[in-house]
Design a protein around this motif. Structure first.
Motif, short mmCIF file in Angstrom:
data_model
loop_
_atom_site.label_atom_id
_atom_site.label_comp_id
_atom_site.label_asym_id
_atom_site.label_seq_id
_atom_site.Cartn_x
_atom_site.Cartn_y
_atom_site.Cartn_z
N LYS A 1 5.19 11.33 10.04
CA LYS A 1 5.92 10.24 9.53
C LYS A 1 5.06 8.32 9.48
O LYS A 1 4.38 7.82 10.24
CB LYS A 1 7.44 9.36 10.52
N ILE A 2 4.80 8.30 7.91
CA ILE A 2 3.86 7.69 7.77
C ILE A 2 5.11 6.04 7.62
O ILE A 2 6.26 6.01 6.76
CB ILE A 2 3.48 7.04 6.68
N LEU A 3 4.60 4.56 8.29
CA LEU A 3 6.03 3.79 8.70
C LEU A 3 5.58 2.75 7.68
O LEU A 3 4.46 1.92 7.98
CB LEU A 3 6.14 3.55 10.14
N ASN A 20 0.88 -1.04 -0.38
CA ASN A 20 -0.23 0.36 0.13
C ASN A 20 0.98 0.96 -0.37
O ASN A 20 0.70 2.76 0.04
CB ASN A 20 -1.10 -0.17 1.24
N LEU A 21 2.17 0.92 -1.05
CA LEU A 21 3.01 2.19 -0.24
C LEU A 21 2.93 3.90 -1.13
O LEU A 21 2.66 4.32 -0.64
CB LEU A 21 4.06 1.86 -0.67
N VAL A 22 2.15 3.12 -2.01
CA VAL A 22 1.37 4.27 -3.07
C VAL A 22 0.41 4.84 -3.02
O VAL A 22 0.06 6.23 -2.24
CB VAL A 22 1.86 4.01 -4.53
N ASP A 23 -0.80 3.82 -2.98
CA ASP A 23 -1.73 4.33 -2.37
C ASP A 23 -2.59 4.92 -0.99
O ASP A 23 -3.25 5.93 -1.06
CB ASP A 23 -2.91 3.43 -2.96
N GLU A 24 -1.71 4.59 -0.52
CA GLU A 24 -1.93 5.06 1.67
C GLU A 24 -0.73 5.42 2.07
O GLU A 24 -1.08 6.31 2.97
CB GLU A 24 -2.06 3.69 2.10
N GLY A 25 0.35 5.88 1.39
CA GLY A 25 2.03 6.20 1.73
C GLY A 25 1.62 7.64 1.07
O GLY A 25 1.33 8.83 2.04
N PHE A 26 2.14 7.58 -0.02
CA PHE A 26 2.69 8.70 -1.05
C PHE A 26 1.63 9.54 -1.34
O PHE A 26 1.62 10.53 -0.87
CB PHE A 26 3.04 8.42 -2.70
N ASP A 27 -0.12 9.07 -1.55
CA ASP A 27 -0.63 9.48 -1.78
C ASP A 27 -1.13 10.37 -0.46
O ASP A 27 -1.83 11.86 -0.85
CB ASP A 27 -1.82 8.87 -2.32
N THR A 28 -1.46 10.01 0.52
CA THR A 28 -1.58 10.77 1.74
C THR A 28 -0.27 11.95 2.39
O THR A 28 -0.73 12.79 2.39
CB THR A 28 -1.61 9.71 2.84
N LEU A 29 0.97 11.50 1.83
CA LEU A 29 2.00 12.37 2.48
C LEU A 29 2.23 14.12 1.01
O LEU A 29 3.03 14.84 1.34
CB LEU A 29 2.85 11.79 2.30
N ILE A 30 1.53 13.49 -0.14
CA ILE A 30 1.36 14.34 -0.90
C ILE A 30 0.69 14.94 -1.21
O ILE A 30 0.47 16.41 -1.37
CB ILE A 30 1.88 13.52 -2.33
N ASN A 31 -0.77 14.53 -0.93
CA ASN A 31 -2.33 15.25 -1.35
C ASN A 31 -2.61 15.66 0.38
O ASN A 31 -3.26 16.42 0.03
CB ASN A 31 -3.28 14.02 -2.27
#
Length: 359
Positions: free
Chosen positions: A349-351, A331-342
């Motif tokens: 910090k998302i681990l 879920n790196l992109v849809d839950e991690g990157f998306d949250t931190l970008i948008n």
């Protein structure tokens, strides 16, 4: 094993890759947790920057894309290469994730190996990464930590070391007034170091959630909304003689923040630029001259990990408040990157757990 691999801009894939071979002088690490860094986001949105391309290998690692991402990580030693005798299987460790040419002096007295030619990072330019289940790292870059320090918190040692080095560059000392522009992850962790050494810390931040985190975590004494108050004037009021802050840290790469910090500093104050600027600054050099401000850059860390680890293990810094999410590597992109970008104001910090353990 599973690993998150950078192929190109907006192209990160979860691949099955071979487990690493633990060579002589190396340490095999089962990755427990890996943080998502702003650098990872830049690679995803605008890269490759630190990452190599498919056709241009990194000069030291020799690797081309795809490369495994992740440079903020903790884990447990599972294997030791020949010649490694001061660690044991089962030790808890963190990694100082450098890729540096073997000709460079990286000894304990060096203050500039991080500025060496072609310097780059494990998890960006090759040699595996913390977003894979296992990694093998040269012993020099592995730091043992107490088994009493939770491994999730230990994953924040790397970004905390960035803050430690920035504070060291500033010359801040107990009793100083320090102002930080931007309460993102690096701003908050820099504040944590400043509080640990006895500074009065003022944070300027637009996001109410981030201001709240700065206060609730105890790393800031004051959190100001620059749309509601004159930050420079408020900082002068908070200083003992009304002349302004002793040190300031720019953690946003935003011009108005840099200008505000210049105004908030006392004459002969120190302004440290921590953020990575993708564009030129329209900096007021005249003001710098007339106030005799020291403007200093800072990048990453250099022999900073031991002292940073000591601050955490001694209880002077609590990293738990800054962990705001835990996800699986899938879920790196849809839950991690998306949250931190948008929705970056909602997270610090998302681990990521590459193996899925601990979720």
């Amino acid at each position: 094993m599973k690993a998150a691999r950078f192929y190109d801009r907006e192209d990160i894939r979860i691949d099955e890759v071979p487990e690493p071979t633990v060579g002589p002088g190396e340490v095999g690490i089962d990755v427990a947790w890996c943080g998502i860094c702003g650098t990872d986001l830049h690679e995803y949105k605008d890269g490759p920057v630190f990452c190599p391309t498919h056709s241009t290998p990194h000069p030291i690692s020799g690797e081309t894309a795809p490369v495994t991402l992740g440079h903020e990580f903790s884990g447990v030693v599972y294997a030791l290469g020949d010649g490694v005798e001061d660690l044991r299987v089962g030790d808890h460790v963190v990694v100082e994730p450098y890729i540096i040419d073997d000709s460079v002096d990286t000894g304990p007295d060096s203050k500039d190996y991080h500025l060496s030619e072609n310097m780059n990072f494990i998890g960006l330019a090759g040699r595996g990464g913390g977003l894979g289940e296992k990694i093998s790292v040269k012993r020099r870059w592995v730091h043992a930590i107490s088994q009493d320090l939770p491994l999730d918190q230990a994953a924040l040692i790397e970004p905390l070391s960035v803050g430690y080095h920035a504070v060291e560059r500033s010359g801040a000392k107990a009793g100083d007034v320090a102002v930080i522009g931007g309460a993102g992850p690096i701003g908050l962790l820099t504040a944590a170091v400043l509080k640990a050494i006895g500074c009065t810390v003022v944070v300027s931040e637009l996001s109410p959630l981030r201001r709240q985190k700065a206060l609730e975590s105890g790393v800031a004494d004051h959190a100001l909304d620059p749309t509601q108050v004159d930050v420079a004037e408020e900082v002068r009021k908070l200083s003992s003689d009304g002349r302004g802050a002793d040190v300031a840290f720019e953690c946003t790469s935003v011009q108005v923040v840099l200008d505000t910090l210049m105004d908030a500093l006392r004459p002969t104050g120190v302004l440290v630029v921590v953020s990575i600027w993708a564009q030129r600054s329209n900096f007021d050099i005249h003001k710098l001259v007339m106030k005799e401000i020291d403007l200093r850059g800072t990048i990453a860390y250099v022999n900073s990990h031991p002292a940073t680890i000591e601050l955490v293990e001694s209880g002077k810094i609590d990293l738990a408040p800054f962990i705001t999410g835990k996800i699986a590597v899938e879920n790196l992109v849809d839950e991690g990157f998306d949250t931190l970008i948008n929705r970056n104001e909602t997270a610090v910090k998302i681990l990521v757990s590459p193996s899925g353990q601990g979720l």
